[in-house]
Design an enzyme around this catalytic site. Structure first.
Site, PDB file in Angstrom:
ATOM      1  N   CYS A  36      71.753  62.237 -32.991  1.00 12.65           N
ATOM      2  CA  CYS A  36      72.553  62.321 -31.545  1.00 12.65           C
ATOM      3  C   CYS A  36      72.799  64.014 -31.640  1.00 12.65           C
ATOM      4  O   CYS A  36      73.177  64.697 -32.461  1.00 12.65           O
ATOM      5  CB  CYS A  36      73.677  61.776 -31.487  1.00 12.65           C
ATOM      6  N   CYS A  80      70.749  60.814 -27.435  1.00 13.38           N
ATOM      7  CA  CYS A  80      72.127  60.206 -27.301  1.00 13.38           C
ATOM      8  C   CYS A  80      72.967  61.737 -27.622  1.00 13.38           C
ATOM      9  O   CYS A  80      72.560  62.755 -28.334  1.00 13.38           O
ATOM     10  CB  CYS A  80      72.087  59.486 -28.426  1.00 13.38           C
TER      11      CYS A  80
END
Ligand code: NAD
Length: 253
Positions: A86, A168
């Site tokens: 992420c 993300c």
């Protein structure tokens, strides 16, 4: 009579408007796969490469190159699953070279082409023909002049959508400020990636509008195309931030 197979094939095969399959397509894909060693994805390392190349070829060989579907690529997708940390996703639009120069320096960041799937295909063309087991090296369908369901476009639409769906944390997009439209709704970034970011996973989209030093600025964070992007992103409940960037050094720290 000195007329090789290529001549007879050219009488039979439709002449599409796009470039034909890249020379040595399969060997090049195999080589790219074997030398891919980014990040820590040992499960993707060398030994599955022949299987990966076969899955890629089977997606389009012997098929009508105007009737390709996302399902055709499913086996290839399954063999190239890869997780990116992420906060390390980098999208780009009209700034491919610069984005790749950036990820070569900042190895923790990934563009789609820094994933195995994107690396295998970047810059190549490929298509086959219904009723023939061969690749068509003469020509392939052009997305505007021939058809959109061609092997190359279906591949990039699918790969881009999945890359965006997997994103993300804070995600970043590098945009080209030397053009009058740094952001365009009809680009792949604007039409596919932006729409498939998942607001449950992505809290912020950061845009870097790259200004070319000494050159005329076409667009910047205060321009109308960026406000358009901001309103789309905010409308999807994702925070938007923007920086005008004057040199790669600014973002390489
Ligand atoms: P871009 O405008 O620089 O175009 C990138 C490529 O996609 C070019 O080859 C262009 O001709 C083609 N393209 C652009 N819009 C298209 C459309 N509507 N239909 C068919 N082809 C189109 O940048 P972009 O369009 O924003 O795409 C870049 C983004 O999408 C990146 O974030 C990347 O993840 C992904 N992508 C990468 C590639 C690639 O060749 N590596 C191709 C498509 C999409």
């Amino acid at each position: 009579l000195g007329m090789g197979l290529g001549f007879w094939r050219s009488l039979r095969a439709p002449a599409w408007h796009g470039r034909g399959t890249s020379a040595n397509f399969s060997q090049r894909v195999l080589k790219r796969c074997s030398s891919y060693s980014r990040g820590s994805v040992p499960e993707l390392g060398g030994k599955r490469c022949p299987e990966i190349v076969a899955a890629f070829e089977n997606a389009f060989l012997s098929k009508d190159p105007c009737q390709i579907t996302e399902e055709d690529y499913q086996p290839l997708i399954n063999l190239t699953q890869q997780s990116i940390p992420c906060g390390k996703f980098l999208f780009w639009s009209r700034s491919k070279k610069l984005a790749h120069r950036y990820t070569r320096q900042k190895k923790e960041f990934f563009t789609l082409e820094d994933t195995l799937l994107g690396r295998l295909a970047d810059g190549l063309t490929w298509c086959g023909e219904k009723g023939s087991p061969e690749m068509n090296y003469q020509s392939c369908p052009h997305w505007k002049e021939d058809c959109a369901k061609n092997p190359v476009l279906v591949f990039w639409v699918l790969a881009s959508r999945r890359f965006a769906e997997n994103a993300c944390g804070e995600v970043t997009v590098m945009l080209n400020g030397s053009q009058s439209n740094a952001f365009s709704r009809s680009s792949m970034f604007g039409s596919i990636e932006v729409r498939h970011l998942d607001p449950k996973k992505v809290h912020t989209l950061q845009a870097w509008v790259m200004q070319n030093p000494g050159g005329v600025s076409g667009d910047s964070c205060s321009g109308t195309t960026i406000s358009d992007l901001k309103s789309i992103i905010n409308g999807r409940n994702i925070t938007f931030i923007c920086h005008d960037v004057n040199s790669l050094e600014e973002i390489c720290v």
